[in-house]
Motif scaffolding. Structure first.
Motif, PDB file in Angstrom:
ATOM      1  N   ASP A 109     -10.063  -1.984   2.441  1.00  0.00           N
ATOM      2  CA  ASP A 109      -9.117  -2.686   2.953  1.00  0.00           C
ATOM      3  C   ASP A 109      -9.036  -3.136   4.374  1.00  0.00           C
ATOM      4  O   ASP A 109      -8.779  -4.102   5.042  1.00  0.00           O
ATOM      5  CB  ASP A 109      -7.572  -2.482   2.552  1.00  0.00           C
TER       6      ASP A 109
ATOM      7  N   HIS B   4       0.897  -1.248   0.107  1.00  0.00           N
ATOM      8  CA  HIS B   4       0.086   0.010  -0.006  1.00  0.00           C
ATOM      9  C   HIS B   4       0.749   1.169  -0.077  1.00  0.00           C
ATOM     10  O   HIS B   4       0.521   2.238  -0.652  1.00  0.00           O
ATOM     11  CB  HIS B   4      -0.810  -0.155   1.140  1.00  0.00           C
TER      12      HIS B   4
ATOM     13  N   TYR C 139     -11.020  -6.223   6.140  1.00  0.00           N
ATOM     14  CA  TYR C 139     -10.569  -7.589   6.423  1.00  0.00           C
ATOM     15  C   TYR C 139      -9.604  -7.328   7.732  1.00  0.00           C
ATOM     16  O   TYR C 139      -9.493  -8.471   8.342  1.00  0.00           O
ATOM     17  CB  TYR C 139     -10.017  -8.310   5.269  1.00  0.00           C
TER      18      TYR C 139
ATOM     19  N   HIS D 178     -10.130   3.254  -0.913  1.00  0.00           N
ATOM     20  CA  HIS D 178     -10.109   1.753  -0.795  1.00  0.00           C
ATOM     21  C   HIS D 178      -9.163   1.351   0.285  1.00  0.00           C
ATOM     22  O   HIS D 178      -9.834   0.042   0.908  1.00  0.00           O
ATOM     23  CB  HIS D 178      -9.403   1.338  -1.970  1.00  0.00           C
TER      24      HIS D 178
ATOM     25  N   GLU E 128      -3.441  -9.894  -1.794  1.00  0.00           N
ATOM     26  CA  GLU E 128      -4.422  -9.429  -0.951  1.00  0.00           C
ATOM     27  C   GLU E 128      -5.672 -10.602  -1.115  1.00  0.00           C
ATOM     28  O   GLU E 128      -6.262 -10.913  -0.133  1.00  0.00           O
ATOM     29  CB  GLU E 128      -4.884  -8.058  -1.604  1.00  0.00           C
TER      30      GLU E 128
ATOM     31  N   HIS F  77      -0.414  -6.792  -6.577  1.00  0.00           N
ATOM     32  CA  HIS F  77      -0.939  -6.325  -5.079  1.00  0.00           C
ATOM     33  C   HIS F  77      -2.414  -7.201  -5.060  1.00  0.00           C
ATOM     34  O   HIS F  77      -2.784  -7.713  -3.759  1.00  0.00           O
ATOM     35  CB  HIS F  77      -0.959  -4.907  -4.729  1.00  0.00           C
TER      36      HIS F  77
HETATM   37 FE   LIG Z   1      -4.998  -3.334  -0.951  1.00  0.00          FE
END
Ligand SMILES: [Fe+2]
Ligand SMILES: [Fe+2]
Length: 137
Positions: free
Chosen positions: A126, A22, A129, A121, A66, A62
């Motif tokens: 993100d 990130h 989670y 995002h 993820e 990524h």
């Molecule tokens: Fe991400």
């Protein structure tokens, strides 16, 4: 429109590898931002093309990492999250297509889109989670 700075509280998903990835998104955004603000028009259009290309590669890499992580921890909203990733890829592919076709991709709208996407995002989607993992260790 300002540069973005990583901060642990807003962005960390409590996973070293994903946090580092990130941070790379933020770095790509900041590079683009700086060139578009200070560079010549030629430098700006070159930078836009390079950044979009890097973003597509980087995002694919990524997102794959993820999605494996979310699957491993049995994150219940995995399907929805994958869809969000696909929307981003579609959008960036579209922008890249526009650029190569010679269409105008406004610096400000590109910067604004990326900035909003990164903030929303990572810090919202993100984070979900990460919060799930925290509640279900
Ligand atoms: Fe991400
Ligand atoms: Fe994500």
């Amino acid at each position: 429109m300002a540069r973005l700075d990583w901060d642990e509280t807003s962005y960390s998903v409590s996973n070293q590898k994903l946090d580092t990835q990130h941070q790379e998104f933020i770095r790509l955004y900041n590079n683009l931002h700086e060139t578009l603000m200070t560079g010549t028009p030629e430098e700006a259009s070159e930078e836009k093309a390079t950044t979009l290309k890097r973003l597509i590669n980087y995002a694919n890499q990524h997102f794959a990492a993820e999605e494996v992580f979310m699957k491993d921890v049995k994150f219940p909203e995995l399907k929805k999250h994958i869809q969000l990733h696909q929307e981003f890829i579609t959008k960036i592919n579209g922008l890249q297509h526009d650029l190569t076709e010679g269409a105008i991709v406004l610096n400000t709208s590109l910067i604004k889109y990326l900035r909003n996407w990164i903030i929303y995002h990572i810090a919202t989607e993100d984070k979900k989670y990460a919060q799930y993992v925290e509640k279900n260790p």
